[in-house]
Design a protein around this motif. Structure first.
Motif, PDB file in Angstrom:
ATOM      1  N   GLU A  77       0.870  -1.187   0.000  1.00 24.92           N
ATOM      2  CA  GLU A  77       0.000   0.000   0.000  1.00 24.92           C
ATOM      3  C   GLU A  77       0.893   1.219   0.000  1.00 24.92           C
ATOM      4  O   GLU A  77       1.536   1.528   1.003  1.00 24.92           O
ATOM      5  N   SER A  78       0.926   1.908  -1.130  1.00 28.50           N
ATOM      6  CA  SER A  78       1.899   2.989  -1.295  1.00 28.50           C
ATOM      7  C   SER A  78       1.472   4.241  -0.525  1.00 28.50           C
ATOM      8  O   SER A  78       0.287   4.468  -0.307  1.00 28.50           O
ATOM      9  N   GLY A  79       2.455   5.024  -0.128  1.00 28.29           N
ATOM     10  CA  GLY A  79       2.183   6.275   0.587  1.00 28.29           C
ATOM     11  C   GLY A  79       2.441   7.468  -0.319  1.00 28.29           C
ATOM     12  O   GLY A  79       3.279   7.412  -1.219  1.00 28.29           O
ATOM     13  N   TRP A  80       1.712   8.544  -0.079  1.00 24.72           N
ATOM     14  CA  TRP A  80       1.793   9.752  -0.923  1.00 24.72           C
ATOM     15  C   TRP A  80       1.856  10.962  -0.023  1.00 24.72           C
ATOM     16  O   TRP A  80       1.155  11.029   0.969  1.00 24.72           O
ATOM     17  N   TRP A  81       2.669  11.948  -0.380  1.00 24.79           N
ATOM     18  CA  TRP A  81       2.872  13.070   0.525  1.00 24.79           C
ATOM     19  C   TRP A  81       2.599  14.431  -0.122  1.00 24.79           C
ATOM     20  O   TRP A  81       2.691  15.452   0.533  1.00 24.79           O
ATOM     21  N   ARG A 128       7.794   5.368  -9.732  1.00 24.75           N
ATOM     22  CA  ARG A 128       8.626   6.348  -9.014  1.00 24.75           C
ATOM     23  C   ARG A 128       9.841   5.693  -8.360  1.00 24.75           C
ATOM     24  O   ARG A 128      10.795   6.363  -7.988  1.00 24.75           O
ATOM     25  N   ALA A 129       9.780   4.352  -8.211  1.00 28.33           N
ATOM     26  CA  ALA A 129      10.930   3.643  -7.623  1.00 28.33           C
ATOM     27  C   ALA A 129      12.032   3.401  -8.653  1.00 28.33           C
ATOM     28  O   ALA A 129      13.146   3.014  -8.294  1.00 28.33           O
TER      29      ALA A 129
ATOM     30  N   GLU B 157       0.361   9.070   9.029  1.00 24.43           N
ATOM     31  CA  GLU B 157       1.171   9.327   7.831  1.00 24.43           C
ATOM     32  C   GLU B 157       2.309   8.328   7.664  1.00 24.43           C
ATOM     33  O   GLU B 157       3.251   8.579   6.915  1.00 24.43           O
ATOM     34  N   ARG B 158       2.233   7.217   8.369  1.00 21.49           N
ATOM     35  CA  ARG B 158       3.333   6.260   8.336  1.00 21.49           C
ATOM     36  C   ARG B 158       3.679   5.840   6.901  1.00 21.49           C
ATOM     37  O   ARG B 158       4.850   5.801   6.507  1.00 21.49           O
ATOM     38  N   ALA B 159       2.647   5.521   6.102  1.00 21.96           N
ATOM     39  CA  ALA B 159       2.903   5.030   4.743  1.00 21.96           C
ATOM     40  C   ALA B 159       3.636   6.074   3.907  1.00 21.96           C
ATOM     41  O   ALA B 159       4.572   5.743   3.169  1.00 21.96           O
ATOM     42  N   SER B 160       3.235   7.348   4.035  1.00 23.04           N
ATOM     43  CA  SER B 160       3.877   8.356   3.194  1.00 23.04           C
ATOM     44  C   SER B 160       5.300   8.646   3.678  1.00 23.04           C
ATOM     45  O   SER B 160       6.212   8.862   2.870  1.00 23.04           O
ATOM     46  N   ILE B 161       5.525   8.623   4.985  1.00 24.97           N
ATOM     47  CA  ILE B 161       6.882   8.855   5.499  1.00 24.97           C
ATOM     48  C   ILE B 161       7.798   7.712   5.064  1.00 24.97           C
ATOM     49  O   ILE B 161       8.905   7.934   4.564  1.00 24.97           O
ATOM     50  N   ALA B 163       7.381   5.743   2.550  1.00 21.61           N
ATOM     51  CA  ALA B 163       7.557   5.750   1.094  1.00 21.61           C
ATOM     52  C   ALA B 163       8.725   6.665   0.727  1.00 21.61           C
ATOM     53  O   ALA B 163       9.561   6.330  -0.110  1.00 21.61           O
ATOM     54  N   ARG B 164       8.805   7.803   1.387  1.00 18.35           N
ATOM     55  CA  ARG B 164       9.908   8.727   1.090  1.00 18.35           C
ATOM     56  C   ARG B 164      11.243   8.154   1.552  1.00 18.35           C
ATOM     57  O   ARG B 164      12.251   8.265   0.859  1.00 18.35           O
ATOM     58  N   LEU B 167      12.549   5.625  -0.832  1.00 16.20           N
ATOM     59  CA  LEU B 167      13.101   6.161  -2.081  1.00 16.20           C
ATOM     60  C   LEU B 167      14.443   6.867  -1.849  1.00 16.20           C
ATOM     61  O   LEU B 167      14.991   7.474  -2.760  1.00 16.20           O
ATOM     62  N   PRO B 177       6.717  17.445   5.953  1.00 14.51           N
ATOM     63  CA  PRO B 177       5.314  17.875   5.850  1.00 14.51           C
ATOM     64  C   PRO B 177       4.561  17.744   7.177  1.00 14.51           C
ATOM     65  O   PRO B 177       3.786  18.627   7.548  1.00 14.51           O
TER      66      PRO B 177
END
Lengths: 198, 268
Positions: A77-81, A128-129, B157-161, B163-164, B167, B177
């Motif tokens: 489940e991807s995260g978006w910011w 994006r990866a 916001e765990r998933a978005s943190i 994810a960054r 990467l 954020p």
């Protein structure tokens, strides 16, 4: 080549594994068996014992951010910011060229994240990866929410990455996909990683 | 100045308004009568007690006593901050982050104010204690709102943190954020207060001074001084608390350590 040496967390491991450049290995196992934890340990996202080495350079010897830019985990489940898709890409211009290959129109990077479907999010998360620095992709059920045509496009994209020398560890529940993508297939069972030989 | 402008009859009239609210709540079955009356009683008892204690402290005018009162006020604010967190850092840090940030911001801002006002002696209780009290109130709000927003946001916001982080982003960028939104939440009350001051509302302190007979222009200068101190204190406290919480929720490998935060105990 990525080498995994004695990775261990909670009741999972110790796990040893080697994956060559341009090789894909699949990892299957029942839900909760620890497949995602294994990928997260390799990406150094969770505390663990043991180490992983990329071309004999240990993860523990370099900055975590440098390691993850080379050994990149894509969550189920991807995260978006940010609000716009393009804001999630380090180099949006590179991604723009690959968009049609996974079924997106040219302007898709300008879409708002809020209107993306689950399947669209999954495809963008893989896209994006694919950074210039990425050497190993750790994919956690990357096509679980996709239709057959989209699965075909994602697999073609991954084959293209393999041909460029990227290594892939693919967690999947789809046995057919494991056969299509990986020459070596593994199972996580009772905390151990065992090769699934036909 | 007319110091007798507020007597018990006047307080009684004001209390009638609370009784009317409580009556309306009972009539319409709104369920706030009890908590409203308890809070009103607490206000009366706490402020009258403080008035009595301060009369004693002012009369003695001893530096150790002034410092002790300031410390007790800071400790009470720290417990309030701790109690208001839906999710807390586990163990020792749960209390210490809020208390440390509050103590640091309050000491710095109060010291600056004392250096500016130069009371004689420096520990003059009539200056130090009201200053500490008003600064502490603002710092407490800034710290508790920011820290709560940050701690609850970490889980949301765990998933978005992650994810960054996955990467290759450094933790400072991955958390930014959430840090920004938590600090914004903590600063909104004081920013609103400053923006509305004079135009929409007359701040409480200035109103009190004018009612007590001080010329409005002088009261305005005091109020400006205090509002600027409060903004500085709230910002400093919130920044400290969020920064330390962020450090605590990462480790030397720049992982997000949600295991270092408590669950929400079923609270909404």
């Amino acid at each position: 080549m990525i080498k995994i040496r004695g990775l261990q967390r909670l009741s999972l491991g110790p796990i040893d594994l080697e994956v060559g450049d341009g090789e894909c290995v699949s990892i299957m196992g029942r839900s909760g068996s620890g497949k995602s934890i294994l990928l997260r340990m390799i990406a150094d996202l969770d505390p663990h014992a043991g180490d992983a080495l990329l071309d004999d350079a240990p993860c523990s010897s370099m900055a975590a951010s440098r390691w993850r830019s080379m050994v990149t985990y894509v969550a189920a489940e991807s995260g978006w910011w940010a609000e716009r898709v393009a804001d999630h890409f380090a180099a949006a211009s590179v991604a723009r060229d690959i968009l049609p290959a996974i079924g997106f129109p040219a302007g898709a990077l300008d879409w708002p994240v809020a209107r993306l479907s689950t399947g669209e999010r999954q495809r963008f998360a893989i896209l994006r990866a694919l950074q210039p620095s990425t050497r190993v992709l750790l994919l956690d059920e990357p096509t679980s929410g996709l239709d057959t045509a989209s699965i075909g496009m994602v697999e073609a994209l991954l084959h293209d990455q393999l041909a460029r020398g990227t290594s892939i560890l693919l967690v999947t529940h789809d046995g057919e996909q494991a056969l299509r993508m990986a020459k070596r297939r593994f199972l996580v069972d009772d905390g151990r990683l065992v090769e699934d030989r036909p | 100045m007319n110091e007798q402008i507020i007597g018990y009859p006047q307080l009684g009239v004001a209390a009638l308004l609370v009784l009317v609210d409580a009556g309306l709540s009972l009539a319409f079955n709104l369920g706030i009568a009890r908590s409203l009356l308890v809070a009103a009683c607490r206000t009366v008892v706490q402020l009258l007690l403080v008035g009595l204690v301060l009369r004693y402290v002012f009369a003695l005018s001893a530096p150790t006593l002034v410092v002790a009162v300031a410390l007790a006020m800071t400790a009470a604010a720290s417990f309030e901050i701790y109690a208001r967190q839906v999710r807390r850092l586990r163990g020792f840090w749960g209390f210490t982050v809020g208390a440390g940030a509050t103590g640091l911001a309050t000491v710095l801002v109060t010291s600056l104010a004392l250096a500016t006002l130069q009371p004689s002696p420096w520990y003059k209780p009539e200056v130090v204690i009201p200053l500490v009290g008003i600064v502490l109130g603002s710092v407490m709000n800034g710290v508790s709102v920011s820290l709560n927003a940050f701690n609850t946001g970490i889980v949301r916001e765990r998933a978005s943190i992650e994810a960054r982080l996955s990467l290759g982003a450094p933790a400072s960028l991955a958390f930014r954020p959430l840090q920004q939104s938590a600090l914004r939440s903590g600063m909104i009350p004081i920013i609103n207060q400053m923006s509305a001051a004079g135009l929409i509302t007359l701040p409480g302190m200035m109103t009190g001074q004018i009612l007590a007979g001080m010329p409005p222009f002088e009261a305005a200068k005091y109020q400006i001084f205090v509002l600027l101190l409060l903004a500085g204190g709230a910002g400093l406290g919130a920044l400290c608390a969020v920064q330390v919480a962020m450090r605590r929720l990462t480790d030397d490998r720049e992982r997000l350590r949600v295991d270092r935060i408590t669950d929400d105990g079923g609270r909404p």
